[in-house]
Design an enzyme around this catalytic site. Structure first.
Site, PDB file in Angstrom:
ATOM      1  N   GLU A   1       5.279 -10.132   2.582  1.00 53.22           N
ATOM      2  CA  GLU A   1       5.625  -9.117   3.039  1.00 53.22           C
ATOM      3  C   GLU A   1       6.113  -9.187   4.493  1.00 53.22           C
ATOM      4  OE1 GLU A   1       3.463  -5.807   0.610  1.00 53.22           O
ATOM      5  OE2 GLU A   1       2.460  -6.302   2.064  1.00 53.22           O
TER       6      GLU A   1
ATOM      7  N   SER B   1       9.547  -2.266   1.402  1.00 53.46           N
ATOM      8  CA  SER B   1      10.544  -1.276   1.096  1.00 53.46           C
ATOM      9  C   SER B   1      11.243  -1.676  -0.149  1.00 53.46           C
ATOM     10  CB  SER B   1      11.679  -1.260   2.154  1.00 53.46           C
ATOM     11  OG  SER B   1      11.119  -0.844   3.394  1.00 53.46           O
TER      12      SER B   1
ATOM     13  N   HIS C   1      -3.571  -8.315   4.384  1.00 54.24           N
ATOM     14  CA  HIS C   1      -2.590  -7.269   4.660  1.00 54.24           C
ATOM     15  C   HIS C   1      -2.025  -7.323   6.055  1.00 54.24           C
ATOM     16  CE1 HIS C   1       0.269  -3.792   4.454  1.00 54.24           C
ATOM     17  NE2 HIS C   1       0.503  -4.007   3.362  1.00 54.24           N
TER      18      HIS C   1
ATOM     19  N   LYS D   1      -2.691   2.219  -0.168  1.00 54.81           N
ATOM     20  CA  LYS D   1      -3.049   2.356   1.338  1.00 54.81           C
ATOM     21  C   LYS D   1      -4.058   3.386   1.470  1.00 54.81           C
ATOM     22  CE  LYS D   1       0.983  -0.200   2.593  1.00 54.81           C
ATOM     23  NZ  LYS D   1       2.417  -0.167   3.657  1.00 54.81           N
TER      24      LYS D   1
ATOM     25  N   ASN E   1       0.442  -0.778  -3.820  1.00 55.70           N
ATOM     26  CA  ASN E   1      -0.869  -0.525  -2.848  1.00 55.70           C
ATOM     27  C   ASN E   1      -0.702   0.716  -2.285  1.00 55.70           C
ATOM     28  OD1 ASN E   1      -2.406  -0.774  -0.694  1.00 55.70           O
ATOM     29  ND2 ASN E   1      -0.867  -2.271   0.605  1.00 55.70           N
TER      30      ASN E   1
ATOM     31  N   GLU F   1      -1.311  -4.887   8.040  1.00 52.57           N
ATOM     32  CA  GLU F   1      -1.975  -3.768   8.426  1.00 52.57           C
ATOM     33  C   GLU F   1      -3.446  -4.192   9.109  1.00 52.57           C
ATOM     34  OE1 GLU F   1      -0.889  -0.939   5.586  1.00 52.57           O
ATOM     35  OE2 GLU F   1       1.179  -1.053   6.311  1.00 52.57           O
TER      36      GLU F   1
ATOM     37  N   GLY G   1       7.396  -0.249   5.113  1.00 53.03           N
ATOM     38  CA  GLY G   1       7.635   1.288   5.454  1.00 53.03           C
ATOM     39  C   GLY G   1       8.641   1.580   6.392  1.00 53.03           C
TER      40      GLY G   1
HETATM   41  P1  13P Z   1       6.352  -0.421   1.498  1.00 51.44           P
HETATM   42  O1  13P Z   1       6.643  -0.563   0.211  1.00 51.44           O
HETATM   43  O2  13P Z   1       5.905   1.328   1.748  1.00 51.44           O
HETATM   44  O3  13P Z   1       7.284  -0.793   2.322  1.00 51.44           O
HETATM   45  O4  13P Z   1       4.971  -1.084   1.706  1.00 51.44           O
HETATM   46  C1  13P Z   1       4.895  -2.336   1.389  1.00 51.44           C
HETATM   47  C2  13P Z   1       3.420  -2.824   1.680  1.00 51.44           C
HETATM   48  O5  13P Z   1       3.038  -3.159   2.787  1.00 51.44           O
HETATM   49  C3  13P Z   1       2.631  -2.897   0.433  1.00 51.44           C
HETATM   50  O6  13P Z   1       1.442  -3.798   0.581  1.00 51.44           O
END
Ligand code: 13P
Length: 250
Positions: free
Chosen positions: A169, A214, A96, A10, A8, A98, A175
């Site tokens: 997740e 992560s 997601h 982003k 992803n 976010e 992150g």
């Molecule tokens: P990270 O791998 O940067 O922690 O992000 C995970 C994520 O949100 C994947 O959709």
């Protein structure tokens, strides 16, 4: 069941950077074992360049990070599943954290997107996960159950396994560099599996449940060998072909 190793990106990468990363990834994965499948979720603006860079590569699928549950219409700023398919996508992410937290998407709206995108012929990775506050107050099972129930509300119980995956997740692991431990992953994935088996009596056993939060080349191997973990969804460590290919081949 093939492991689904998903990136992803982003809100990262220009078209040129995205296409170059994907070309390096294709080269790095030329010897990928037959039990792995890859999906890359890029920004909308990079999809066309990425489709060109992929060419006919059948083992890397392209996906959008979001969609709106309508064919077309007056929905400023949105993108339909039909448009994603038109640009070469076979996948889309829904739910997601976010999107839920920053853009206020409700579990019910996530469910509308999931059902509509599936009906439009896209494969889905539906993301679920609890905040630290929810976990610490003992709401893990209730939060995941509601996100799965509402997120899959409009989906027929005969949905074939390859087109529908979940990604667990935990919000506190995204992150942050703080990966969930095996105990936490096993518990959440067992809850997700039990839900899927009940909700999809024929196919729920074979639907994939990815872990995200992560994931790095150093921890991916241990994570994908846990029970009920059928792949990963990777943010930061998927931005470079070198680190994501090491994860895919972990
Ligand atoms: P990270 O791998 O940067 O922690 O992000 C995970 C994520 O949100 C994947 O959709």
């Amino acid at each position: 069941m093939k492991l689904l190793m998903a990136a992803n990106w982003k809100m990262h990468k220009t078209r040129a950077d995205a296409a170059a990363t994907l070309s390096r990834l294709v080269a790095a994965l030329s010897g990928m074992p037959a039990d792995r499948e890859v999906a890359v979720f890029t920004p909308f603006t990079a999809l066309s360049a990425c489709a060109d860079a992929l060419g006919e590569s059948p083992r890397i699928g392209l996906g959008g990070q979001n969609c709106y549950p309508a064919q077309e219409g007056a929905f400023t700023g949105e993108c339909s599943p039909a448009m994603l398919r038109d640009v070469g996508c076979t996948w889309v992410l829904t739910g997601h954290s976010e999107r839920r937290a920053i853009f206020g998407e409700s579990a019910a709206f996530v469910g509308q997107k999931t059902a509509f995108a599936l009906a439009s012929g896209l494969k889905i990775v539906l993301c679920i996960g609890e905040t630290l506050e929810e976990r610490d107050s003992g709401q893990l099972a209730a939060v995941l159950e509601r996100q799965m129930r509402e997120g899959l509300a409009g989906v027929g119980d005969d949905m074939p396994a390859p087109v529908l995956s979940l990604a667990y997740e935990p919000v506190w692991a995204i992150g942050t560099g703080r990966v969930a431990g095996p105990k936490e992953i096993l518990e959440a994935h067992a809850l997700a599996r039990a839900f899927l088996e009940k909700r999809f009596p024929a196919q729920g056993k074979a639907m994939r449940i990815l872990y995200g939060g992560s994931v790095k080349p150093e921890n991916a191997g241990e994570i994908i060998r846990l029970d009920n973990v059928n792949g990963v969804l990777v943010g930061g460590a998927s931005l470079q072909a070198e680190s994501f290919s090491r994860i895919v081949l972990a």
